[in-house]
Design an enzyme around this catalytic site. Structure first.
Site, PDB file in Angstrom:
ATOM      1  N   TRP A 163     -33.789  -0.899 -58.031  1.00 47.33           N
ATOM      2  CA  TRP A 163     -32.664   0.125 -58.782  1.00 47.33           C
ATOM      3  C   TRP A 163     -32.232   1.319 -58.110  1.00 47.33           C
ATOM      4  O   TRP A 163     -31.507   1.857 -58.297  1.00 47.33           O
ATOM      5  CB  TRP A 163     -33.401   0.672 -59.889  1.00 47.33           C
ATOM      6  CG  TRP A 163     -33.751  -0.275 -61.415  1.00 47.33           C
ATOM      7  CD1 TRP A 163     -33.657  -1.821 -61.077  1.00 47.33           C
ATOM      8  CD2 TRP A 163     -33.844  -0.064 -62.533  1.00 47.33           C
ATOM      9  NE1 TRP A 163     -33.529  -2.396 -62.144  1.00 47.33           N
ATOM     10  CE2 TRP A 163     -34.059  -1.400 -63.207  1.00 47.33           C
ATOM     11  CE3 TRP A 163     -34.090   1.084 -63.230  1.00 47.33           C
ATOM     12  CZ2 TRP A 163     -34.037  -1.470 -64.756  1.00 47.33           C
ATOM     13  CZ3 TRP A 163     -34.249   0.851 -64.565  1.00 47.33           C
ATOM     14  CH2 TRP A 163     -34.138  -0.131 -65.421  1.00 47.33           C
ATOM     15  N   HIS A 176     -35.662  -0.081 -46.125  1.00 43.51           N
ATOM     16  CA  HIS A 176     -34.538  -0.573 -46.582  1.00 43.51           C
ATOM     17  C   HIS A 176     -33.252   0.068 -45.684  1.00 43.51           C
ATOM     18  O   HIS A 176     -33.680   1.161 -45.247  1.00 43.51           O
ATOM     19  CB  HIS A 176     -34.161  -0.242 -48.098  1.00 43.51           C
ATOM     20  CG  HIS A 176     -33.247  -0.648 -48.682  1.00 43.51           C
ATOM     21  ND1 HIS A 176     -31.781  -0.094 -48.545  1.00 43.51           N
ATOM     22  CD2 HIS A 176     -32.757  -1.665 -49.454  1.00 43.51           C
ATOM     23  CE1 HIS A 176     -30.876  -0.659 -49.082  1.00 43.51           C
ATOM     24  NE2 HIS A 176     -31.427  -1.852 -49.611  1.00 43.51           N
ATOM     25  N   GLY A 187     -24.090  -3.898 -51.380  1.00 44.55           N
ATOM     26  CA  GLY A 187     -23.237  -3.300 -52.221  1.00 44.55           C
ATOM     27  C   GLY A 187     -21.789  -3.579 -51.869  1.00 44.55           C
ATOM     28  O   GLY A 187     -21.031  -2.760 -52.268  1.00 44.55           O
ATOM     29  N   SER A 210     -25.720  -8.174 -52.279  1.00 43.97           N
ATOM     30  CA  SER A 210     -24.650  -8.884 -53.061  1.00 43.97           C
ATOM     31  C   SER A 210     -24.872 -10.090 -53.984  1.00 43.97           C
ATOM     32  O   SER A 210     -24.149 -11.028 -53.948  1.00 43.97           O
ATOM     33  CB  SER A 210     -23.323  -8.890 -52.264  1.00 43.97           C
ATOM     34  OG  SER A 210     -22.695  -7.592 -51.862  1.00 43.97           O
ATOM     35  N   GLY A 222     -29.745  -5.553 -55.768  1.00 39.13           N
ATOM     36  CA  GLY A 222     -29.550  -4.323 -55.976  1.00 39.13           C
ATOM     37  C   GLY A 222     -28.810  -3.995 -57.404  1.00 39.13           C
ATOM     38  O   GLY A 222     -29.410  -4.181 -58.387  1.00 39.13           O
ATOM     39  N   GLY A 223     -27.332  -3.794 -57.177  1.00 39.54           N
ATOM     40  CA  GLY A 223     -26.557  -3.443 -58.405  1.00 39.54           C
ATOM     41  C   GLY A 223     -26.838  -4.345 -59.488  1.00 39.54           C
ATOM     42  O   GLY A 223     -26.794  -4.179 -60.678  1.00 39.54           O
TER      43      GLY A 223
END
Ligand code: PGA
Length: 258
Positions: free
Chosen positions: A12, A97, A172, A212, A233-234
């Site tokens: 997150w 990360h 991202g 992604s 992620g997103g």
């Protein structure tokens, strides 16, 4: 070869609005029936770990942190130890990360110390590695990742170690490597891990792909035998997209893709 249990982890990052616990509650409910086959892990900001733990109690969905300090306590303002994360409800922690390597100048040596600390605290370390676009364009992608693995992973692999291959240029951006590039890198990463920690540890370690991962590319990436899961992620911030990614795993095709 060991059959490695797939893992889909949601990172997150620094995102958690006022409804964050409600989203976790929704995710736990939706992911519980899928967790027989796939380990589902949510890594929210540490401030909501304890609240999230009350929602995952008795459920198969797991929680993780996004970073920890390499020491157990002391004068380190703003930092959290691996023990603290564990006490708050984490069972795993993302380490090294690329955003931490860049924003906080984390070196491979520091990531290795954190990885050892996480292992000692009983957290499964998820160690991130990945090349920049310039390194890939220079033909240095595999050498870069192999060197990061050698320097970021302790020689004695901690229990539950997970590796995440995350090309920096794919995080991202909506860009991903080709499936052939992912296969080649995951093979190279496992070989590097075997050289570092021995064949048995390398065989037992899950190697996730991250960068992604979305509902529309997850099935293709997750069906590669070299890929043991995803670090998302997103698309892990919303139940619908995270669920769609988990459901895209070939082990779960019986659940349909809706
Ligand atoms: P992304 O992030 O899925 O938004 O690209 C992945 C990550 O940084 O772990």
């Amino acid at each position: 070869m060991t059959a490695r249990r797939p893992m889909i982890a949601g990172n997150w990052k620094m995102n958690a609005g006022p409804d964050a616990l409600h989203v976790i509650e929704e995710m736990v409910e939706a992911l519980t029936p899928l967790s027989d086959q796939v380990d589902c892990l949510i890594c929210p900001p540490a401030t909501i770990l304890a609240g999230a733990r009350s929602l995952t109690k008795g459920k198969p969905v797991r929680l993780g942190g996004q970073d920890c300090h390499h020491k157990t306590s002391g004068p380190h303002t703003g930092c959290l130890s691996a023990d603290m994360l564990r006490a708050a409800g984490a069972e795993a922690v993302i380490l090294g990360h690329s955003e931490r390597r860049t924003d906080h100048a984390e070196s491979d040596a520091l990531v290795q110390a954190k990885t050892a600390a996480a292992g000692e605290a009983g957290l499964a370390p998820i160690v991130c590695v990945g090349e920049t676009l310039a390194q890939r364009q220079a033909g240095q992608a595999e050498a870069t990742v192999a060197a990061q693995i050698t320097a970021s992973v302790p020689e004695r692999a901690p229990e539950g170690l997970v590796l995440a291959y995350e090309p920096v240029w794919a995080i991202g951006t909506g860009l991903t490597p080709s499936l052939e590039e992912i296969i080649a890198m995951h093979r190279a990463a496992r070989q590097a891990l075997a050289r570092r920690c021995g064949a048995a540890a390398a065989d037992a370690t899950r190697i996730l792909y991250g960068g992604s991962v979305k509902p529309d590319n997850a099935a293709a990436i997750l069906s590669l035998p070299e890929v043991d899961g995803a670090l998302v992620g997103g698309a892990s911030l919303e139940t619908k997209s995270f669920l769609a990614i988990v459901r895209a795993h070939p082990m779960l095709s019986r659940f349909g893709s809706a």
